[in-house]
Design a protein around this motif. Sequence first.
Motif, short mmCIF file in Angstrom:
data_model
loop_
_atom_site.label_atom_id
_atom_site.label_comp_id
_atom_site.label_asym_id
_atom_site.label_seq_id
_atom_site.Cartn_x
_atom_site.Cartn_y
_atom_site.Cartn_z
N HIS A 151 0.87 -1.17 0.00
CA HIS A 151 0.00 0.00 0.00
C HIS A 151 0.91 1.23 0.00
CE1 HIS A 151 -3.22 2.60 1.96
NE2 HIS A 151 -3.70 2.22 0.80
N ARG A 152 0.97 1.93 -1.13
CA ARG A 152 1.95 3.04 -1.24
C ARG A 152 1.69 4.13 -0.21
NH1 ARG A 152 1.81 5.41 -7.00
NH2 ARG A 152 -0.38 5.08 -6.60
N GLN A 153 0.42 4.37 0.11
CA GLN A 153 0.13 5.45 1.07
C GLN A 153 0.70 5.13 2.45
OE1 GLN A 153 -3.13 7.75 0.45
NE2 GLN A 153 -3.73 8.04 2.55
N ALA A 154 0.55 3.86 2.88
CA ALA A 154 1.10 3.48 4.19
C ALA A 154 2.63 3.63 4.17
CB ALA A 154 0.69 2.04 4.51
N LEU A 155 3.22 3.21 3.07
CA LEU A 155 4.68 3.33 2.93
C LEU A 155 5.11 4.80 2.99
CD1 LEU A 155 7.34 1.75 2.17
CD2 LEU A 155 6.76 2.21 -0.22
N LEU A 156 4.35 5.64 2.30
CA LEU A 156 4.65 7.08 2.29
C LEU A 156 4.57 7.67 3.69
CD1 LEU A 156 5.05 9.82 0.78
CD2 LEU A 156 2.55 9.92 0.59
N ILE A 157 3.51 7.33 4.42
CA ILE A 157 3.34 7.89 5.77
C ILE A 157 4.51 7.44 6.65
CG2 ILE A 157 1.88 7.82 7.85
CD1 ILE A 157 -0.55 7.57 5.84
N GLY A 158 4.86 6.17 6.56
CA GLY A 158 5.99 5.66 7.34
C GLY A 158 7.28 6.38 6.96
N LEU A 159 7.47 6.58 5.67
CA LEU A 159 8.68 7.26 5.18
C LEU A 159 8.75 8.69 5.72
CD1 LEU A 159 11.10 7.45 3.11
CD2 LEU A 159 9.41 8.32 1.48
N LEU A 160 7.64 9.42 5.61
CA LEU A 160 7.67 10.83 6.02
C LEU A 160 7.87 10.97 7.53
CD1 LEU A 160 4.90 12.37 3.71
CD2 LEU A 160 7.37 12.43 3.40
N LYS A 161 7.23 10.11 8.30
CA LYS A 161 7.40 10.19 9.77
C LYS A 161 8.85 9.87 10.14
CE LYS A 161 2.69 9.41 11.33
NZ LYS A 161 1.76 8.49 11.99
N SER A 162 9.39 8.87 9.50
CA SER A 162 10.77 8.48 9.79
C SER A 162 11.74 9.60 9.36
CB SER A 162 11.05 7.17 9.04
OG SER A 162 12.33 6.74 9.27
N LEU A 163 11.46 10.22 8.22
CA LEU A 163 12.33 11.30 7.75
C LEU A 163 12.28 12.50 8.69
CD1 LEU A 163 14.26 12.14 5.47
CD2 LEU A 163 12.30 13.14 4.30
N GLN A 164 11.10 12.78 9.23
CA GLN A 164 11.00 13.88 10.21
C GLN A 164 11.90 13.61 11.41
OE1 GLN A 164 7.04 15.15 11.30
NE2 GLN A 164 7.78 16.26 13.09
N ARG A 165 11.87 12.36 11.91
CA ARG A 165 12.72 12.01 13.07
C ARG A 165 14.20 12.15 12.71
NH1 ARG A 165 8.97 7.91 13.74
NH2 ARG A 165 10.21 6.44 12.56
N GLU A 166 14.59 11.64 11.54
CA GLU A 166 16.01 11.67 11.17
C GLU A 166 16.51 13.10 10.98
OE1 GLU A 166 17.87 9.16 11.38
OE2 GLU A 166 16.43 7.52 11.33
N THR A 167 15.70 13.95 10.32
CA THR A 167 16.17 15.31 10.05
C THR A 167 16.15 16.16 11.31
OG1 THR A 167 13.97 15.91 9.25
CG2 THR A 167 15.57 15.34 7.60
N ALA A 168 15.26 15.84 12.26
CA ALA A 168 15.26 16.59 13.53
C ALA A 168 16.60 16.42 14.23
CB ALA A 168 14.11 16.12 14.42
#
Length: 265
Positions: free
Chosen positions: A174-191
């Motif tokens: 499910h691309r949307q679930a993958l996208l949400i996971g990606l964006l949340k993870s990227l927020q943590r990494e960039t913080a």
Amino acid sequence: MYDLEALDRALAESIYAGKIFFAEETTSTNNDALAAARQGAAHGSVFLANAQSAGRGRSNHGWHSAPGEGLYVSLVLRPAAPPARWLLLPFCAGLAAASAIHSFSGLKADLRWPNDVLLGTKKICGILVEVGTDCADRRFAVVGIGINANQRIFPEEMASFVTSIALETGRSIHRQALLIGLLKSLQRETAALASEAAARQILAKVEDSSTWVRGRRVDVHGPQACTGLTAGLDEHGFLRVETAEGTVTVQTGGIRAAEIDSTCC
Ligand code: BTN
């Protein structure tokens, strides 16, 4: 298909809230994000497309972007960190992509310096980071991420060096679930870029997630072409390579596995 209302709801508490821009088809989400960033688009703006007609990769390569199959997304980021730490953005993206792929498929990806995400020898995700300054002279970075999600067949000329989550698992994702996971993870990494100690952890995580950055014999291509044994990352994320002529700190370019040559380092 993406459900944009559900996507907005899922990211309502994130840096992306209210800043998600979707196109059924665009040339390149990086082009869209760059144009918006130059006009002042805010940190966390997301440019998402179902298809790209001219998806771009590093070194003027294209990026296969068939409708509905892959994840094609670009972010405008303006991390509150000194410019030197922005050099770690490709690693943040690689870690976030590997983590999202693992969460939704169980697949364990390998990070090939500087920003390829591989399964075995095949690429499953590519990252294109472009930086610039906007109309108010403020710096921005555009982080473009392409994840091969549901492709079952790739064009023949690339089939031997790319793969997808669907090909590896036999299941569509499910691309949307993958996208949400990606964006949340990227927020943590960039913080983590905000603090020097946390930024050092990003590099440590890259070393843990990569079979390439230490003890691997590689050919370096690009302006600092050489062959040698990888010896870890420096504080900027540059790759140390021990060659017959001494240690080279590779700042840009890419690496490939070198043929074994027992006469050399
Ligand atoms: C590479 O491996 O060479 C980088 C590929 C990056 C592809 C992504 S797809 C979303 C974004 N838009 C683009 O045109 N490129 C990036």
